[in-house]
Design a protein around this motif. Structure first.
Motif, PDB file in Angstrom:
ATOM      1  N   TYR A   1     -14.569  37.281  19.462  1.00  0.00           N
ATOM      2  CA  TYR A   1     -15.501  36.503  20.284  1.00  0.00           C
ATOM      3  C   TYR A   1     -15.900  37.297  21.527  1.00  0.00           C
ATOM      4  O   TYR A   1     -17.052  37.277  21.949  1.00  0.00           O
ATOM      5  N   LEU A   2     -14.935  38.025  22.111  1.00  0.00           N
ATOM      6  CA  LEU A   2     -15.197  38.801  23.318  1.00  0.00           C
ATOM      7  C   LEU A   2     -16.037  40.038  23.008  1.00  0.00           C
ATOM      8  O   LEU A   2     -17.016  40.335  23.706  1.00  0.00           O
TER       9      LEU A   2
ATOM     10  N   LYS B   1     -19.630  39.073  22.292  1.00  0.00           N
ATOM     11  CA  LYS B   1     -20.352  38.742  23.527  1.00  0.00           C
ATOM     12  C   LYS B   1     -20.744  40.006  24.276  1.00  0.00           C
ATOM     13  O   LYS B   1     -21.860  40.126  24.796  1.00  0.00           O
TER      14      LYS B   1
ATOM     15  N   THR C   1      -9.645  35.287  16.606  1.00  0.00           N
ATOM     16  CA  THR C   1      -8.586  36.184  17.059  1.00  0.00           C
ATOM     17  C   THR C   1      -7.370  36.103  16.139  1.00  0.00           C
ATOM     18  O   THR C   1      -6.742  37.109  15.825  1.00  0.00           O
TER      19      THR C   1
ATOM     20  N   GLU D   1     -10.183  40.824  19.626  1.00  0.00           N
ATOM     21  CA  GLU D   1     -10.732  39.551  20.090  1.00  0.00           C
ATOM     22  C   GLU D   1     -12.228  39.530  19.753  1.00  0.00           C
ATOM     23  O   GLU D   1     -13.075  39.876  20.595  1.00  0.00           O
TER      24      GLU D   1
ATOM     25  N   ARG E   1     -13.944  28.170  22.062  1.00  0.00           N
ATOM     26  CA  ARG E   1     -12.705  28.824  22.505  1.00  0.00           C
ATOM     27  C   ARG E   1     -11.502  28.398  21.662  1.00  0.00           C
ATOM     28  O   ARG E   1     -10.402  28.180  22.167  1.00  0.00           O
ATOM     29  N   CYS E   2     -11.711  28.294  20.354  1.00  0.00           N
ATOM     30  CA  CYS E   2     -10.622  27.829  19.479  1.00  0.00           C
ATOM     31  C   CYS E   2      -9.643  28.934  19.121  1.00  0.00           C
ATOM     32  O   CYS E   2      -8.560  28.671  18.630  1.00  0.00           O
ATOM     33  N   SER E   3     -10.045  30.183  19.307  1.00  0.00           N
ATOM     34  CA  SER E   3      -9.244  31.388  19.032  1.00  0.00           C
ATOM     35  C   SER E   3      -9.000  31.652  17.549  1.00  0.00           C
ATOM     36  O   SER E   3      -8.203  32.521  17.194  1.00  0.00           O
TER      37      SER E   3
ATOM     38  N   CYS F   1     -15.150  31.089  11.727  1.00  0.00           N
ATOM     39  CA  CYS F   1     -15.691  30.526  12.972  1.00  0.00           C
ATOM     40  C   CYS F   1     -16.313  29.141  12.739  1.00  0.00           C
ATOM     41  O   CYS F   1     -17.287  29.014  11.988  1.00  0.00           O
TER      42      CYS F   1
ATOM     43  N   CYS G   1     -19.570  28.662  21.449  1.00  0.00           N
ATOM     44  CA  CYS G   1     -18.171  28.980  21.182  1.00  0.00           C
ATOM     45  C   CYS G   1     -17.286  27.898  21.808  1.00  0.00           C
ATOM     46  O   CYS G   1     -17.474  27.524  22.968  1.00  0.00           O
TER      47      CYS G   1
END
Length: 453
Positions: A396-397, A400, A386, A394, A381-383, A428, A379
């Protein structure tokens, strides 16, 4: 100015406001008229064709059945009756592989002819007068085993039973069909528009509402114009053109787009005075109430970039998917996957010998290049996931947390609000299987919630 021109001359198209993506539409079968598929030699009718408890068989091996005859009774509050889609002899009641890839109980019927139950009106005449009362309508819909045909397969009669203290103000009809490739709802709106509108009036009577809105995305101008013209004769029904954006067919997104109301987390549409149903369900309601015809067949799209003859078929429930593919000129040589549904929310089939069910809206044949899953990367962290989530989550969160079995934390982060639209995975850049983990998280958190209760 006619209703049609009023609908088409809006200054700006409405849509939902949070997230959303615009995948390639690929509506290859939009101009393919609905064709009735020949009967199969054997129909396999899985018992679990509705959200909730499966119905209990009331027939046994060796019984002769007619088209439309009740073969399994829905006994639980959230359940739906099953009727024979063919006439013939019950070969066995045994398990069979369904679209999930698992073996589940099903009724196998050897087809001998096409004799219909005498109580069903098989004439083509359109019946416009609605003679049944509110309670009689709900009972007829229950008896005929009608479920939501937009994919969720929630029993329609339950949706019409408004809880005490709640009141429906709007009936919202989902004619969006935002999933790429699929066109079964589009063709139904064009070819069965008047019957659909009568079905909407029946639902309005059952809900005691005076306003119905048909939401249709602006990539279907022919359907918008056709239904807007027809709706001039049906008081209280209007067509609302919408901006093309996925996943606008989601209940909460469609409510926001059409009446600008937001359904609170964990609540149902009735909380904001709305009931949402699909155009195919409205047509099935017409046939049930006006013709006493159970839900024994539906329109299914067969399509794909390499499919030689993209088609829309009227198919009896229980027909093997192989027969639909054969009628579309066979499986292309470069086939990579066969998907039950569309590319965003559909699931790959383990075998094409599975039967069509009430929830089968399309069969998508993806070529090897299109269906290839790339290796996931870390990942970055490009958001982006979201930004496109229509529920404001969220992904990605949550993914995980599901991967690490942190289910209680996932519950607190609202994983159960996920509508499984796949927008996060679609956007993504690291090719992470976000939707897979979100589905896993929802499944495990749902189990936790049920255990507490």
């Amino acid at each position: 100015m006619t209703h049609k021109h009023k609908a088409m001359s809006m200054k700006s198209l409405m849509t939902f406001t949070i997230g959303g993506v615009h995948p390639e539409e690929n509506k290859f079968s939009e101009h393919a008229p609905i064709v009735t598929l020949p009967l199969p030699k054997q129909a396999i009718i899985p018992l679990g064709q509705n959200l909730g408890a499966p119905p209990k068989p009331i027939v046994k091996k060796g019984d002769e059945v007619k088209v439309g005859q009740l073969i399994a009774q829905g006994e639980a509050f959230i359940s739906a009756n099953l009727h024979s889609p063919v006439s013939g002899k019950i070969a066995k009641i045994d398990d069979a592989v369904d679209s999930s890839g698992y073996r589940r109980m099903a009724i196998h019927i050897d087809v001998t002819d096409d004799v219909w139950d005498e109580s069903i009106d098989t004439s083509p005449q359109i019946i416009r007068e609605i003679s049944l009362s509110k309670q009689e309508i709900i009972q007829r819909i229950k008896e005929c085993g009608i479920v939501g045909l937009g994919g969720a397969t929630f029993p329609t009669h339950v949706k019409l039973m408004i809880p005490d203290g709640k009141k429906a103000e709007y009936l919202i009809i989902n004619g969006v069909e935002c999933e790429p490739y699929l066109t079964s709802d589009h063709r139904l709106m064009l070819e069965k528009g008047e019957e659909m509108l009568i079905g909407i009036k029946i639902l309005m009577k059952a809900l005691e509402v005076e306003k119905a809105i048909i939401g249709i995305e602006n990539n279907k101008p022919d359907a918008i114009g056709h239904l807007a013209e027809l709706s001039n004769s049906y008081q209280g029904i209007r067509v609302q053109p919408l901006k093309v954006k996925y996943p606008q067919g989601g209940e909460k997104q469609l409510i926001k787009a059409t009446v600008n109301r937001e359904v609170p987390s964990g609540k149902l549409p009735i909380e904001v005075g709305c009931v949402v149903t699909n155009v195919g369900t409205a047509f099935a309601v017409y046939e049930a109430v006006q013709k006493n015809k159970p839900l024994i067949e539906r329109v299914v799209t067969v399509t794909g970039k390499s499919v030689r003859k993209p088609s829309n078929f009227l198919v009896r429930i229980g027909t093997p998917v192989t027969e639909l593919i054969h009628a579309s000129d066979g499986l292309p040589e470069d086939t990579g996957k066969v998907i039950n549904g569309g590319p965003m929310m559909g699931k790959a089939l383990t075998t094409i010998d599975v039967p069509v069910t009430k929830g089968s809206s399309g069969i998508l044949i993806m070529n090897k290049e299109e269906s290839l899953r790339h290796s996931p990367k870390p990942c970055i962290r490009c958001s982006k996931c979201t930004e496109v989530c229509p529920m404001g989550l969220e992904p990605y969160l949550l993914a995980k947390m599901a991967r690490l079995a942190m289910y209680e934390k996932a519950e607190k982060e609202m994983v159960m609000d996920c509508i499984e639209c796949g927008s996060c995975q679609f956007t993504c850049p690291s090719q992470l299987p976000l939707l897979d983990y979100l589905r896993l998280g929802k499944q495990r958190v749902g189990h936790l919630i049920r255990t507490r209760k």
